[in-house]
Design a protein around this motif. Structure first.
Motif, PDB file in Angstrom:
ATOM      1  N   GLN A  74      52.253  55.003  25.899  1.00 12.42           N
ATOM      2  CA  GLN A  74      53.335  55.528  26.639  1.00 12.42           C
ATOM      3  C   GLN A  74      54.117  54.299  27.152  1.00 12.42           C
ATOM      4  OE1 GLN A  74      52.935  59.168  28.422  1.00 12.42           O
ATOM      5  NE2 GLN A  74      54.810  59.139  29.616  1.00 12.42           N
ATOM      6  N   ARG A  75      53.409  53.427  27.985  1.00  8.29           N
ATOM      7  CA  ARG A  75      54.420  52.465  28.780  1.00  8.29           C
ATOM      8  C   ARG A  75      54.796  51.605  27.971  1.00  8.29           C
ATOM      9  NH1 ARG A  75      50.516  47.715  30.976  1.00  8.29           N
ATOM     10  NH2 ARG A  75      52.108  48.057  32.771  1.00  8.29           N
ATOM     11  N   TYR A  76      54.181  51.249  26.790  1.00  5.46           N
ATOM     12  CA  TYR A  76      54.971  50.286  25.872  1.00  5.46           C
ATOM     13  C   TYR A  76      56.096  50.695  25.047  1.00  5.46           C
ATOM     14  CZ  TYR A  76      50.592  47.711  27.089  1.00  5.46           C
ATOM     15  OH  TYR A  76      49.544  47.295  27.519  1.00  5.46           O
ATOM     16  N   VAL A  77      56.034  52.018  24.646  1.00  8.25           N
ATOM     17  CA  VAL A  77      57.242  52.633  23.955  1.00  8.25           C
ATOM     18  C   VAL A  77      58.634  52.405  24.472  1.00  8.25           C
ATOM     19  CG1 VAL A  77      58.101  54.783  22.951  1.00  8.25           C
ATOM     20  CG2 VAL A  77      55.862  54.312  22.959  1.00  8.25           C
ATOM     21  N   PRO A  78      58.958  52.636  25.939  1.00  3.49           N
ATOM     22  CA  PRO A  78      60.056  52.197  26.246  1.00  3.49           C
ATOM     23  C   PRO A  78      60.800  50.771  26.023  1.00  3.49           C
ATOM     24  CG  PRO A  78      58.949  53.270  27.934  1.00  3.49           C
ATOM     25  CD  PRO A  78      58.010  53.067  26.654  1.00  3.49           C
ATOM     26  N   HIS A  79      59.771  49.929  25.799  1.00  6.26           N
ATOM     27  CA  HIS A  79      60.078  48.300  25.447  1.00  6.26           C
ATOM     28  C   HIS A  79      60.316  48.131  24.013  1.00  6.26           C
ATOM     29  CE1 HIS A  79      59.380  47.544  29.918  1.00  6.26           C
ATOM     30  NE2 HIS A  79      58.419  48.430  29.585  1.00  6.26           N
ATOM     31  N   LEU A  80      60.254  49.073  23.233  1.00  8.44           N
ATOM     32  CA  LEU A  80      60.529  48.844  21.800  1.00  8.44           C
ATOM     33  C   LEU A  80      62.202  48.485  21.597  1.00  8.44           C
ATOM     34  CD1 LEU A  80      58.002  51.247  20.132  1.00  8.44           C
ATOM     35  CD2 LEU A  80      57.705  48.780  20.269  1.00  8.44           C
ATOM     36  N   PRO A  81      62.138  47.830  20.715  1.00  7.29           N
ATOM     37  CA  PRO A  81      63.814  47.489  20.488  1.00  7.29           C
ATOM     38  C   PRO A  81      64.562  48.592  19.672  1.00  7.29           C
ATOM     39  CG  PRO A  81      62.610  46.392  18.844  1.00  7.29           C
ATOM     40  CD  PRO A  81      61.319  47.130  19.699  1.00  7.29           C
ATOM     41  N   ALA A  82      65.866  48.699  20.012  1.00 11.19           N
ATOM     42  CA  ALA A  82      66.728  49.572  19.278  1.00 11.19           C
ATOM     43  C   ALA A  82      67.394  48.623  18.146  1.00 11.19           C
ATOM     44  CB  ALA A  82      67.718  49.696  20.058  1.00 11.19           C
ATOM     45  N   GLY A  83      68.449  49.098  17.376  1.00 10.10           N
ATOM     46  CA  GLY A  83      68.691  48.516  16.325  1.00 10.10           C
ATOM     47  C   GLY A  83      69.559  47.168  16.524  1.00 10.10           C
ATOM     48  N   GLY A  84      69.110  46.217  15.721  1.00 11.14           N
ATOM     49  CA  GLY A  84      69.541  44.700  16.034  1.00 11.14           C
ATOM     50  C   GLY A  84      68.790  44.045  16.980  1.00 11.14           C
ATOM     51  N   GLU A  85      67.899  44.459  17.624  1.00  6.35           N
ATOM     52  CA  GLU A  85      67.310  43.869  18.728  1.00  6.35           C
ATOM     53  C   GLU A  85      65.690  43.395  18.404  1.00  6.35           C
ATOM     54  OE1 GLU A  85      69.198  46.525  22.292  1.00  6.35           O
ATOM     55  OE2 GLU A  85      66.761  46.780  21.791  1.00  6.35           O
ATOM     56  N   ILE A  86      65.199  42.559  19.391  1.00  2.00           N
ATOM     57  CA  ILE A  86      63.909  41.781  18.964  1.00  2.00           C
ATOM     58  C   ILE A  86      63.216  41.972  20.485  1.00  2.00           C
ATOM     59  CG2 ILE A  86      62.715  39.342  18.891  1.00  2.00           C
ATOM     60  CD1 ILE A  86      65.689  38.423  17.879  1.00  2.00           C
ATOM     61  N   ALA A  87      62.001  42.321  20.346  1.00  3.55           N
ATOM     62  CA  ALA A  87      60.984  42.511  21.421  1.00  3.55           C
ATOM     63  C   ALA A  87      59.914  41.440  21.154  1.00  3.55           C
ATOM     64  CB  ALA A  87      60.636  43.926  21.483  1.00  3.55           C
ATOM     65  N   LEU A  88      59.622  40.481  22.186  1.00  4.26           N
ATOM     66  CA  LEU A  88      58.558  39.453  22.011  1.00  4.26           C
ATOM     67  C   LEU A  88      57.324  39.962  23.346  1.00  4.26           C
ATOM     68  CD1 LEU A  88      60.724  36.271  21.846  1.00  4.26           C
ATOM     69  CD2 LEU A  88      59.926  37.676  20.063  1.00  4.26           C
ATOM     70  N   PHE A  89      56.354  40.731  22.711  1.00  7.73           N
ATOM     71  CA  PHE A  89      55.302  40.992  23.808  1.00  7.73           C
ATOM     72  C   PHE A  89      54.543  39.657  24.167  1.00  7.73           C
ATOM     73  CE2 PHE A  89      56.990  44.946  22.164  1.00  7.73           C
ATOM     74  CZ  PHE A  89      56.744  45.936  23.217  1.00  7.73           C
ATOM     75  N   ASP A  90      54.565  39.297  25.496  1.00  6.70           N
ATOM     76  CA  ASP A  90      53.466  38.625  25.960  1.00  6.70           C
ATOM     77  C   ASP A  90      52.584  39.396  26.598  1.00  6.70           C
ATOM     78  OD1 ASP A  90      52.081  36.549  27.379  1.00  6.70           O
ATOM     79  OD2 ASP A  90      53.754  35.989  28.388  1.00  6.70           O
ATOM     80  N   ARG A  91      51.395  39.580  25.712  1.00  6.42           N
ATOM     81  CA  ARG A  91      50.473  40.619  25.641  1.00  6.42           C
ATOM     82  C   ARG A  91      50.966  41.821  25.425  1.00  6.42           C
ATOM     83  NH1 ARG A  91      45.802  38.167  26.708  1.00  6.42           N
ATOM     84  NH2 ARG A  91      45.464  36.597  28.128  1.00  6.42           N
ATOM     85  N   SER A  92      50.207  42.891  24.830  1.00  7.13           N
ATOM     86  CA  SER A  92      50.865  44.068  24.490  1.00  7.13           C
ATOM     87  C   SER A  92      49.817  45.429  24.635  1.00  7.13           C
ATOM     88  CB  SER A  92      51.058  43.990  22.854  1.00  7.13           C
ATOM     89  OG  SER A  92      49.944  43.834  22.281  1.00  7.13           O
ATOM     90  N   TRP A  93      49.796  46.213  23.895  1.00  5.83           N
ATOM     91  CA  TRP A  93      48.847  47.405  23.783  1.00  5.83           C
ATOM     92  C   TRP A  93      47.512  46.819  23.606  1.00  5.83           C
ATOM     93  CZ3 TRP A  93      53.449  47.603  21.020  1.00  5.83           C
ATOM     94  CH2 TRP A  93      53.516  47.591  19.761  1.00  5.83           C
ATOM     95  N   TYR A  94      47.154  45.619  23.094  1.00  5.16           N
ATOM     96  CA  TYR A  94      46.046  45.020  22.735  1.00  5.16           C
ATOM     97  C   TYR A  94      45.140  44.720  23.922  1.00  5.16           C
ATOM     98  CZ  TYR A  94      46.580  45.702  17.710  1.00  5.16           C
ATOM     99  OH  TYR A  94      46.729  46.147  16.572  1.00  5.16           O
TER     100      TYR A  94
END
Length: 261
Positions: free
Chosen positions: A81-101
């Motif tokens: 849940q805490r990661y979902v708000p940071h997912l990109p919208a159309g045309g966007e890029i999200a670079l995760f420095d560590r993630s759900w892993y």
């Protein structure tokens, strides 16, 4: 293999960064969404790789996601849940420095997650990522590889450099005793989550400059088609002479003559 010199690295990086700008324009024009996960041991080089990718991209389009430790409230939520708000919208890029892993790595090794939580995570993650891919998200997962001798060298460098010391934490110190445990955790993670729809790519980062170049080349090769017309903006000549700034309320600070760039 000899360590790549800075000038050689910068010469090889520049054309790749131009391609990254073209990729970002393609994403903007098509409305596609890009998620890139950067995982690896402490000091592997995740931050430097992310900076190399994001350096010349519009920060309104390309966001770096580096979340702090979860709050008490977040610890009671569905794990993703805490990661979902940071997912990109159309045309966007999200670079995760560590993630759900995190759950399959540091949380597992350092005892922040119990065995059942880890098993649930490894079972649910392929399903979660399938949902992202099915919805059209371009998802790429990179693990940055680093030998322990190189890791120790980088720890020492951070300890001695006041500009890098902030990167060290008590967890970093404790993790040095768990190198083999992290290896076992990574292999279990790869076995459970290296899927056809969301495969892992491992990149040798013992030489960080070579590693960045290899990672960026691989990322660009996976984008379906990043060719799109460049947006041309015309700047007609000014009418009259250029004007100087004028200030009536507050005056600007004047640089000292001995300041160097």
């Amino acid at each position: 293999m000899a360590k790549l010199k800075r000038k050689e690295y910068e010469a090889a990086l520049e054309p790749l960064q131009i391609e990254l700008v073209e990729m970002a324009r393609w994403l903007s024009d098509t409305g596609r969404r890009l998620v890139v996960l950067f995982e690896g041991r402490d000091t592997a080089g995740k931050g430097g790789a992310i900076e190399a990718i994001a350096e010349h991209l519009n920060p309104r389009q390309c966001r770096i996601v580096a979340l702090p430790k979860p709050t008490d409230r977040e610890q009671t939520q569905w794990y993703f849940q805490r990661y979902v708000p940071h997912l990109p919208a159309g045309g966007e890029i999200a670079l995760f420095d560590r993630s759900w892993y995190n759950r399959a790595g540091v949380e597992r090794v350092m005892g922040y997650a119990d065995a059942e939580q880890v098993r649930t995570f490894l079972r649910q993650t392929p399903v979660f990522e399938q949902l992202l891919v099915d919805d059209g998200v371009l998802l790429f997962k990179y693990w940055l590889c680093c030998d322990q001798a190189k890791q120790e060298e980088r720890f020492a460098e951070r300890l001695q450099d006041p500009l890098k010391r902030w990167k060290l934490s008590p967890i970093d110190a404790a993790s040095r005793e768990h190198y083999d445990d992290y290896t076992k955790a990574r292999e279990a993670m790869l076995k459970a989550t290296h899927t056809e729809h969301a495969p892992w790519t491992l990149v040798d980062f013992n030489d960080q400059r070579r590693g960045r170049l290899a990672l960026i080349r691989d990322l660009l090769s996976r984008i379906p088609d990043k060719r799109t017309p460049e947006h041309c903006i015309e700047f007609p000549p000014l009418e009259g002479k250029p004007k100087k700034e004028r200030y009536s309320v507050i005056k600007p600070i004047v640089p000292d003559d001995d300041d160097t760039e």
